[in-house]
Design a protein around this motif. Structure first.
Motif, PDB file in Angstrom:
ATOM      1  N   UNK A 212       0.829  -1.201   0.000  1.00 24.95           N
ATOM      2  CA  UNK A 212       0.000   0.000   0.000  1.00 24.95           C
ATOM      3  C   UNK A 212       0.867   1.255   0.000  1.00 24.95           C
ATOM      4  N   UNK A 213       1.931   1.250   0.791  1.00 22.69           N
ATOM      5  CA  UNK A 213       2.843   2.396   0.842  1.00 22.69           C
ATOM      6  C   UNK A 213       3.525   2.610  -0.506  1.00 22.69           C
ATOM      7  N   UNK A 214       3.946   1.510  -1.131  1.00 22.44           N
ATOM      8  CA  UNK A 214       4.589   1.597  -2.444  1.00 22.44           C
ATOM      9  C   UNK A 214       3.608   2.167  -3.459  1.00 22.44           C
ATOM     10  N   UNK A 215       2.383   1.664  -3.426  1.00 22.27           N
ATOM     11  CA  UNK A 215       1.352   2.140  -4.350  1.00 22.27           C
ATOM     12  C   UNK A 215       1.088   3.624  -4.118  1.00 22.27           C
ATOM     13  N   UNK A 216       0.995   4.014  -2.850  1.00 19.11           N
ATOM     14  CA  UNK A 216       0.767   5.423  -2.521  1.00 19.11           C
ATOM     15  C   UNK A 216       1.891   6.299  -3.060  1.00 19.11           C
ATOM     16  N   UNK A 217       3.129   5.839  -2.920  1.00 21.80           N
ATOM     17  CA  UNK A 217       4.272   6.615  -3.424  1.00 21.80           C
ATOM     18  C   UNK A 217       4.200   6.723  -4.945  1.00 21.80           C
ATOM     19  N   UNK A 218       3.820   5.633  -5.613  1.00 20.54           N
ATOM     20  CA  UNK A 218       3.694   5.652  -7.072  1.00 20.54           C
ATOM     21  C   UNK A 218       2.611   6.629  -7.499  1.00 20.54           C
ATOM     22  N   UNK A 219       1.502   6.656  -6.736  1.00 23.79           N
ATOM     23  CA  UNK A 219       0.409   7.588  -7.032  1.00 23.79           C
ATOM     24  C   UNK A 219       0.916   9.020  -6.926  1.00 23.79           C
ATOM     25  N   UNK A 220       1.634   9.323  -5.853  1.00 19.45           N
ATOM     26  CA  UNK A 220       2.184  10.673  -5.662  1.00 19.45           C
ATOM     27  C   UNK A 220       3.124  11.037  -6.817  1.00 19.45           C
ATOM     28  N   UNK A 221       3.980  10.099  -7.212  1.00 21.61           N
ATOM     29  CA  UNK A 221       4.912  10.343  -8.321  1.00 21.61           C
ATOM     30  C   UNK A 221       4.156  10.618  -9.618  1.00 21.61           C
TER      31      UNK A 221
ATOM     32  N   UNK B 262      -2.616  -2.143 -10.923  1.00 16.73           N
ATOM     33  CA  UNK B 262      -3.546  -2.594  -9.885  1.00 16.73           C
ATOM     34  C   UNK B 262      -4.960  -2.159 -10.264  1.00 16.73           C
ATOM     35  N   UNK B 263      -5.933  -2.665  -9.523  1.00 17.23           N
ATOM     36  CA  UNK B 263      -7.332  -2.342  -9.767  1.00 17.23           C
ATOM     37  C   UNK B 263      -7.618  -0.878  -9.441  1.00 17.23           C
ATOM     38  N   UNK B 264      -8.548  -0.263 -10.166  1.00 14.19           N
ATOM     39  CA  UNK B 264      -8.883   1.141  -9.937  1.00 14.19           C
ATOM     40  C   UNK B 264      -9.409   1.377  -8.518  1.00 14.19           C
ATOM     41  N   UNK B 265     -10.120   0.384  -7.972  1.00 12.75           N
ATOM     42  CA  UNK B 265     -10.628   0.502  -6.592  1.00 12.75           C
ATOM     43  C   UNK B 265      -9.469   0.606  -5.605  1.00 12.75           C
ATOM     44  N   UNK B 266      -8.404  -0.122  -5.900  1.00 12.97           N
ATOM     45  CA  UNK B 266      -7.194  -0.071  -5.076  1.00 12.97           C
ATOM     46  C   UNK B 266      -6.611   1.345  -5.099  1.00 12.97           C
ATOM     47  N   UNK B 267      -6.584   1.961  -6.269  1.00  9.41           N
ATOM     48  CA  UNK B 267      -6.099   3.342  -6.415  1.00  9.41           C
ATOM     49  C   UNK B 267      -6.991   4.282  -5.608  1.00  9.41           C
ATOM     50  N   UNK B 268      -8.296   4.129  -5.759  1.00  6.30           N
ATOM     51  CA  UNK B 268      -9.258   4.981  -5.047  1.00  6.30           C
ATOM     52  C   UNK B 268      -9.073   4.878  -3.534  1.00  6.30           C
TER      53      UNK B 268
END
Length: 67
Positions: free
Chosen positions: A6-15, A34-40
């Motif tokens: 989740x932290x890695x995904x969050x960092x990727x989102x920020x980037x 990953x799934x769009x719901x995961x992003x949301x």
């Protein structure tokens, strides 16, 4: 283990938001793989932490990284 992912995904989102503030959650999901719901879900957490915010409407608005 899921917390680290989740932290890695969050960092990727920020980037991704830093690269393109107008990026959609669907596009983020496609790039990260990953799934769009995961992003949301991750964006919801980031908003709660005050890391990002949405400026304007869902369509036509943009993301802002606060951190």
């Amino acid at each position: 283990m899921p917390q680290k992912t989740s932290q890695k995904t969050s960092q990727k989102i920020i980037d991704l938001i830093k690269e393109d503030p107008y990026i959609s959650t669907s596009k983020m999901a496609e790039i990260i793989g990953v799934d769009r719901r995961n992003i949301a879900r991750n964006i919801k957490k980031l908003k709660e932490q005050g890391a990002v915010r949405r400026v304007g409407p869902d369509k036509g608005g943009f993301w802002e990284v606060i951190v």
